[in-house]
Design an enzyme around this catalytic site. Structure first.
Site, PDB file in Angstrom:
ATOM      1  N   ASP A  21       0.897  -1.356  -0.027  1.00 49.42           N
ATOM      2  CA  ASP A  21      -0.100  -0.184   0.023  1.00 49.42           C
ATOM      3  C   ASP A  21       0.890   1.402  -0.091  1.00 49.42           C
ATOM      4  O   ASP A  21       0.490   2.063   0.760  1.00 49.42           O
ATOM      5  CB  ASP A  21      -0.905  -0.092   1.129  1.00 49.42           C
ATOM      6  N   GLU A 201     -11.177  -0.744  -3.738  1.00 47.98           N
ATOM      7  CA  GLU A 201     -10.488   0.053  -2.652  1.00 47.98           C
ATOM      8  C   GLU A 201      -9.240   0.573  -3.313  1.00 47.98           C
ATOM      9  O   GLU A 201      -9.084   0.520  -4.554  1.00 47.98           O
ATOM     10  CB  GLU A 201     -10.220  -1.187  -1.831  1.00 47.98           C
TER      11      GLU A 201
END
Length: 325
Positions: A21, A201
């Site tokens: 991420d 997402e």
């Protein structure tokens, strides 16, 4: 690394190992800041460098650690650092030790001008302007400015039948509070968004020639993880979901030949000279994972130069990956 199908290629040499991420912010003074999820999901880290290359070996500073109990005590995920109205903010998600999937978005604010050396204060959760935002599993919050207004995009699960993760957008009143109710931006409607889990997402925004491009990640976190994209003219009403165009197919996905598996959860930054858009993302070097892919530590940070085609749409290709020096 237990990887029965590991294949070393010239494309899959990591930029920064075991950092998922990833988020890279280029400040107005030209310096780069890097943050990401760490495999233990227990802290927030920052690196700083005068160059993008330098982030690979830059000293890593822990600026915040999870709580021992209660909120923000487990699953510390996907931090992003932003400079808004003269202050540093970090947006991240975390759960509760006694309810590990009670994931919600939280905010830290730096008490000084130096995000590495100065202390950070817990602001708490992002404040909604309605009664229904952030009431369930919510994460991967990003913020961006357009035409003098700030916007927030995040992933949130809803349960009408099957529980699914959608992306929502809202205008911001301040760096810590929304000004409008959430608007549904995209839901997993295609087969490639529904592998194992129905997921949209990890939103990220890049601007080019008067248009905004919003990438997002889809499906479960293993080999099927991939990147989709929405786009809109910057003059359009961003809170009108009909003004956004959604691509029918993923713009980046697993490539067995190049040894890149499950690319996703990206961010965008600029090259040192400002000429190129650079996508920062994570991926694995193999597809064989023992247990839950979420807890496999070998999602590494990669970077690629974004190309623009004749229609001025971004092109994401592993051949444009940068090798570390």
């Amino acid at each position: 690394m237990d990887a029965t199908n590991f294949k070393q290629t010239k494309y899959n040499k990591p930029f920064i190992i075991q950092r998922a991420d990833p988020y890279v912010y280029r400040h107005e003074d030209g310096t780069y800041l890097f943050t990401a999820s760490v495999p233990a999901y227990d802290r927030i880290i920052l690196r700083r460098s005068k160059t993008l290359d330098g982030l690979a070996d830059a000293e890593e500073t822990v600026i915040w650690k999870k709580h021992g109990r209660g909120i923000m005590s487990v699953h510390v995920w996907a931090p992003e650092i932003h400079f808004i109205e003269g202050k540093w903010f970090i947006y991240f998600a975390a759960g509760e030790k006694d309810d590990i999937w009670a994931i919600r978005p939280y905010i830290l604010m730096c008490e000084g001008e130096d995000p590495i050396k100065n202390p950070w204060t817990e602001i708490g959760p992002m404040q909604a302007s309605d009664d229904f935002s952030f009431q369930d599993f919510s994460l991967d919050m990003t913020v961006f400015e357009n035409r003098g207004k700030w916007y927030c995009v995040w992933a949130e699960k809803i349960s009408v039948g099957k529980k699914i993760s959608n992306l929502y957008i809202a205008e911001m009143k301040s760096p810590v509070k929304l000004a409008t109710a959430q608007v549904l931006l995209t839901t997993p409607e295609y087969d490639w968004e529904r592998m194992d889990f129905w997921v949209n997402e990890g939103p990220a925004v890049v601007r080019h020639n008067g248009k905004l491009y919003l990438t997002y990640s889809a499906s479960a976190t293993g080999e099927c993880y991939c990147i989709g994209m929405l786009s809109i003219d910057e003059e359009e009403e961003l809170l009108d979901p009909r003004a956004w165009k959604k691509e029918r197919y993923p713009v980046l996905k697993t490539d067995w030949e190049k040894g890149m598996f499950g690319p996703g959860h990206n961010s965008f930054t600029k090259s040192e000279d400002g000429a190129d858009d650079i996508m920062i993302y994570h991926a694995r070097q193999y597809d064989s994972i023992i247990g839950d892919p979420l807890y496999d530590p070998n999602r590494h940070t990669y970077r690629m130069r974004v190309e623009w085609d004749e229609q001025e749409k971004p092109v994401f290709d592993f051949k444009n990956n940068f090798e570390t020096t």
